[in-house]
Enzyme design. Sequence first.
Site, short mmCIF file in Angstrom:
data_model
loop_
_atom_site.label_atom_id
_atom_site.label_comp_id
_atom_site.label_asym_id
_atom_site.label_seq_id
_atom_site.Cartn_x
_atom_site.Cartn_y
_atom_site.Cartn_z
N ASN A 145 0.88 -1.18 0.00
CA ASN A 145 0.00 0.00 0.00
C ASN A 145 0.91 1.22 0.00
O ASN A 145 1.50 1.55 1.02
CB ASN A 145 -0.89 -0.04 1.26
CG ASN A 145 -1.73 1.22 1.39
OD1 ASN A 145 -1.77 2.06 0.48
ND2 ASN A 145 -2.41 1.35 2.52
N TRP A 146 1.01 1.85 -1.17
CA TRP A 146 1.94 2.98 -1.30
C TRP A 146 1.41 4.24 -0.62
O TRP A 146 2.13 5.22 -0.49
CB TRP A 146 2.21 3.28 -2.78
CG TRP A 146 2.95 2.19 -3.51
CD1 TRP A 146 3.31 0.94 -3.03
CD2 TRP A 146 3.44 2.25 -4.86
NE1 TRP A 146 3.96 0.23 -4.00
CE2 TRP A 146 4.06 1.01 -5.13
CE3 TRP A 146 3.39 3.22 -5.86
CZ2 TRP A 146 4.65 0.72 -6.37
CZ3 TRP A 146 3.97 2.93 -7.10
CH2 TRP A 146 4.60 1.70 -7.35
N LYS A 147 0.14 4.22 -0.25
CA LYS A 147 -0.50 5.40 0.36
C LYS A 147 -0.29 6.63 -0.53
O LYS A 147 -0.24 6.49 -1.75
CB LYS A 147 0.01 5.60 1.79
CG LYS A 147 -0.16 4.32 2.62
CD LYS A 147 0.01 4.51 4.09
CE LYS A 147 -0.18 3.18 4.81
NZ LYS A 147 -0.16 3.29 6.25
N HIS A 178 -9.61 1.30 5.01
CA HIS A 178 -8.32 1.47 5.71
C HIS A 178 -8.53 2.41 6.89
O HIS A 178 -9.33 3.36 6.81
CB HIS A 178 -7.27 2.06 4.75
CG HIS A 178 -5.89 1.98 5.32
ND1 HIS A 178 -5.43 2.88 6.24
CD2 HIS A 178 -4.90 1.08 5.12
CE1 HIS A 178 -4.19 2.55 6.58
NE2 HIS A 178 -3.84 1.46 5.92
N GLU A 195 -6.88 4.78 7.95
CA GLU A 195 -6.64 6.20 7.65
C GLU A 195 -7.86 6.83 6.99
O GLU A 195 -8.11 8.03 7.13
CB GLU A 195 -5.37 6.32 6.77
CG GLU A 195 -4.13 6.09 7.62
CD GLU A 195 -2.93 5.52 6.88
OE1 GLU A 195 -2.91 5.53 5.64
OE2 GLU A 195 -2.01 5.03 7.57
N GLU A 239 -5.20 -4.75 10.73
CA GLU A 239 -4.17 -3.72 10.91
C GLU A 239 -4.45 -2.95 12.21
O GLU A 239 -5.25 -2.01 12.20
CB GLU A 239 -4.21 -2.73 9.74
CG GLU A 239 -3.93 -3.35 8.40
CD GLU A 239 -3.37 -2.34 7.40
OE1 GLU A 239 -2.33 -2.62 6.82
OE2 GLU A 239 -3.97 -1.25 7.23
N GLY A 296 2.69 2.48 10.84
CA GLY A 296 3.65 3.56 10.68
C GLY A 296 4.38 3.96 11.95
O GLY A 296 5.05 4.98 12.01
N SER A 326 3.61 -1.93 10.33
CA SER A 326 5.06 -1.97 10.52
C SER A 326 5.68 -3.32 10.17
O SER A 326 6.60 -3.79 10.84
CB SER A 326 5.43 -1.58 11.96
OG SER A 326 5.03 -0.24 12.23
N GLY A 358 2.95 -1.08 4.29
CA GLY A 358 2.95 0.35 3.97
C GLY A 358 4.36 0.82 3.62
O GLY A 358 4.86 0.59 2.52
N GLY A 359 5.03 1.46 4.58
CA GLY A 359 6.33 2.10 4.35
C GLY A 359 7.34 1.21 3.64
O GLY A 359 8.02 1.66 2.69
P1 13P Z 1 3.12 0.58 7.67
O1 13P Z 1 3.65 -0.71 7.09
O2 13P Z 1 3.83 1.80 7.15
O3 13P Z 1 3.03 0.52 9.15
O4 13P Z 1 1.61 0.73 7.12
C1 13P Z 1 0.73 -0.33 7.27
C2 13P Z 1 -0.51 -0.03 6.52
O5 13P Z 1 -1.28 0.82 6.90
C3 13P Z 1 -0.76 -0.78 5.27
O6 13P Z 1 -2.05 -0.56 4.80
#
Ligand code: 13P
Length: 249
Positions: A8-10, A96, A98, A165, A171, A211, A232-233
């Site tokens: 997930n590149w966000k 998600h 977020e 999640e 993050g 994470s 994510g990251g």
């Molecule tokens: P991180 O891997 O950056 O913690 O993000 C997880 C996430 O929200 C994937 O959708």
Amino acid sequence: MRKLIAGNWKMNGLREDGTALAKTIAERARGNDAPEVDWLVCPPFTLLHAVADQLAGSPVRLGAQDCHYAENGAHTGDVAPAMLRDLCCSHVIVGHSERRQNHGETNELVQAKAEAARAHGMTPILCIGETQAERDAGRAMDVLTRQLEGSLPAAGDGELVIAYEPVWAIGTGRTATADDVRAAHAHVRAQLKKTYGEMSGAQMRILYGGSVKPANAGDLMATDDVNGALVGGASLKPDDFWRIGEAAG
Ligand code: 13P
């Protein structure tokens, strides 16, 4: 069950770096030494077209990070499922945390999105997870139950993927322990079986997200009922993303 490693590149990436990232992942996934996992990348809407071009002919699938539930119409700034399908998306993330937090998305809305995605032949990746306060109050499993009851799509054709999640692990560099993850995934699995029946519920993938890094992926991916990762990251760093896939394969 073959694991799904989803990035997930966000809200990250411009044409140049997003295209380069997709190209690198596609090239590696085409190689003979690629791990036995399914790969998926979910770039921002603006990069779907360019990334689709890079992934053509590779086993890496394309997903979006959100969709509207309506067919089309007066929804400024939104993107309809048919538009995503038109760009070769096979998956779409819905609910998600977020989006639940920053856009006030409710379980009901998330359910409508998941159903709309399926109606267009895409697999929803439906995200759930508790906050730190909810976990501290001993309510984590209740929160997951409520989110699932409120947002699971009605039984029907097509695949469904759940992503657990925990909000406090996203993050932050803090990962849930293997015991926490095992308990949460067992809870989700039981709920899926209750909703869709033993057979279907047993076949749906449950991803862990929060994470995930190369250093913890081995333990997490070896945990019962963990069928992949939503990253994510680390999905923005091709070496890290690749090593997570290797740890899962
Ligand atoms: P991180 O891997 O950056 O913690 O993000 C997880 C996430 O929200 C994937 O959708």
